[in-house]
Write a protein that holds these residues in place. Structure first.
Motif, PDB file in Angstrom:
ATOM      1  N   GLY A 192     -87.302 -43.002 -18.126  1.00 32.31           N
ATOM      2  CA  GLY A 192     -86.852 -41.748 -17.521  1.00 32.31           C
ATOM      3  C   GLY A 192     -85.731 -41.921 -16.516  1.00 32.31           C
ATOM      4  O   GLY A 192     -84.786 -41.132 -16.476  1.00 32.31           O
ATOM      5  N   LEU A 193     -85.806 -42.958 -15.682  1.00 31.43           N
ATOM      6  CA  LEU A 193     -84.776 -43.179 -14.683  1.00 31.43           C
ATOM      7  C   LEU A 193     -83.434 -43.491 -15.338  1.00 31.43           C
ATOM      8  O   LEU A 193     -82.389 -42.958 -14.948  1.00 31.43           O
ATOM      9  CB  LEU A 193     -85.205 -44.315 -13.754  1.00 31.43           C
ATOM     10  CG  LEU A 193     -84.417 -44.482 -12.466  1.00 31.43           C
ATOM     11  CD1 LEU A 193     -84.530 -43.227 -11.626  1.00 31.43           C
ATOM     12  CD2 LEU A 193     -84.942 -45.677 -11.704  1.00 31.43           C
ATOM     13  N   GLU A 194     -83.467 -44.338 -16.346  1.00 34.47           N
ATOM     14  CA  GLU A 194     -82.228 -44.675 -17.054  1.00 34.47           C
ATOM     15  C   GLU A 194     -81.666 -43.453 -17.785  1.00 34.47           C
ATOM     16  O   GLU A 194     -80.455 -43.213 -17.781  1.00 34.47           O
ATOM     17  CB  GLU A 194     -82.483 -45.792 -18.049  1.00 34.47           C
ATOM     18  CG  GLU A 194     -81.250 -46.221 -18.795  1.00 34.47           C
ATOM     19  CD  GLU A 194     -81.506 -47.360 -19.756  1.00 34.47           C
ATOM     20  OE1 GLU A 194     -80.553 -47.739 -20.453  1.00 34.47           O
ATOM     21  OE2 GLU A 194     -82.638 -47.846 -19.829  1.00 34.47           O
ATOM     22  N   LEU A 195     -82.543 -42.675 -18.405  1.00 36.98           N
ATOM     23  CA  LEU A 195     -82.093 -41.488 -19.135  1.00 36.98           C
ATOM     24  C   LEU A 195     -81.533 -40.419 -18.196  1.00 36.98           C
ATOM     25  O   LEU A 195     -80.767 -39.560 -18.626  1.00 36.98           O
ATOM     26  CB  LEU A 195     -83.244 -40.907 -19.957  1.00 36.98           C
ATOM     27  CG  LEU A 195     -83.727 -41.788 -21.113  1.00 36.98           C
ATOM     28  CD1 LEU A 195     -84.993 -41.191 -21.721  1.00 36.98           C
ATOM     29  CD2 LEU A 195     -82.641 -41.944 -22.153  1.00 36.98           C
ATOM     30  N   THR A 196     -81.910 -40.475 -16.933  1.00 32.13           N
ATOM     31  CA  THR A 196     -81.380 -39.532 -15.953  1.00 32.13           C
ATOM     32  C   THR A 196     -80.047 -40.006 -15.392  1.00 32.13           C
ATOM     33  O   THR A 196     -79.090 -39.240 -15.320  1.00 32.13           O
ATOM     34  CB  THR A 196     -82.385 -39.343 -14.796  1.00 32.13           C
ATOM     35  OG1 THR A 196     -83.605 -38.849 -15.330  1.00 32.13           O
ATOM     36  CG2 THR A 196     -81.852 -38.369 -13.772  1.00 32.13           C
ATOM     37  N   PHE A 197     -79.981 -41.276 -14.996  1.00 25.84           N
ATOM     38  CA  PHE A 197     -78.799 -41.758 -14.300  1.00 25.84           C
ATOM     39  C   PHE A 197     -77.640 -42.129 -15.216  1.00 25.84           C
ATOM     40  O   PHE A 197     -76.488 -42.101 -14.782  1.00 25.84           O
ATOM     41  CB  PHE A 197     -79.151 -42.943 -13.403  1.00 25.84           C
ATOM     42  CG  PHE A 197     -79.785 -42.493 -12.123  1.00 25.84           C
ATOM     43  CD1 PHE A 197     -79.039 -41.864 -11.145  1.00 25.84           C
ATOM     44  CD2 PHE A 197     -81.134 -42.669 -11.916  1.00 25.84           C
ATOM     45  CE1 PHE A 197     -79.621 -41.441  -9.969  1.00 25.84           C
ATOM     46  CE2 PHE A 197     -81.728 -42.250 -10.747  1.00 25.84           C
ATOM     47  CZ  PHE A 197     -80.970 -41.634  -9.766  1.00 25.84           C
ATOM     48  N   LEU A 198     -77.881 -42.462 -16.452  1.00 21.30           N
ATOM     49  CA  LEU A 198     -76.788 -42.797 -17.361  1.00 21.30           C
ATOM     50  C   LEU A 198     -75.852 -41.607 -17.596  1.00 21.30           C
ATOM     51  O   LEU A 198     -74.632 -41.749 -17.463  1.00 21.30           O
ATOM     52  CB  LEU A 198     -77.324 -43.353 -18.680  1.00 21.30           C
ATOM     53  CG  LEU A 198     -76.271 -43.855 -19.659  1.00 21.30           C
ATOM     54  CD1 LEU A 198     -75.483 -45.012 -19.055  1.00 21.30           C
ATOM     55  CD2 LEU A 198     -76.931 -44.294 -20.953  1.00 21.30           C
TER      56      LEU A 198
END
Length: 56
Positions: free
Chosen positions: A9-15
């Motif tokens: 989730g964090l990667e999918l948000t910040f990318l």
């Protein structure tokens, strides 16, 4: 699918946020570069030339 979203989730948000910021900086830098050139009769520079630093 739910586990994938939870684990990444964090990667999918910040990318996408990073990509939008990079694109925004490219547009702002291109506009600033054209404004710093000064004279109104100077030819506009393409965004590929601005980002690579090659002037033709």
């Amino acid at each position: 699918m739910r586990r994938f979203l939870r684990d990444n989730g964090l990667e999918l948000t910040f990318l996408p946020l990073f990509a939008l910021a990079a694109i925004g900086q490219a547009f702002a830098g291109h506009a600033d570069f054209d404004n710093q050139r000064g004279s109104p009769e100077s030819k506009p520079v393409g965004s590929a030339q601005t980002s690579t630093g090659v002037e033709g």
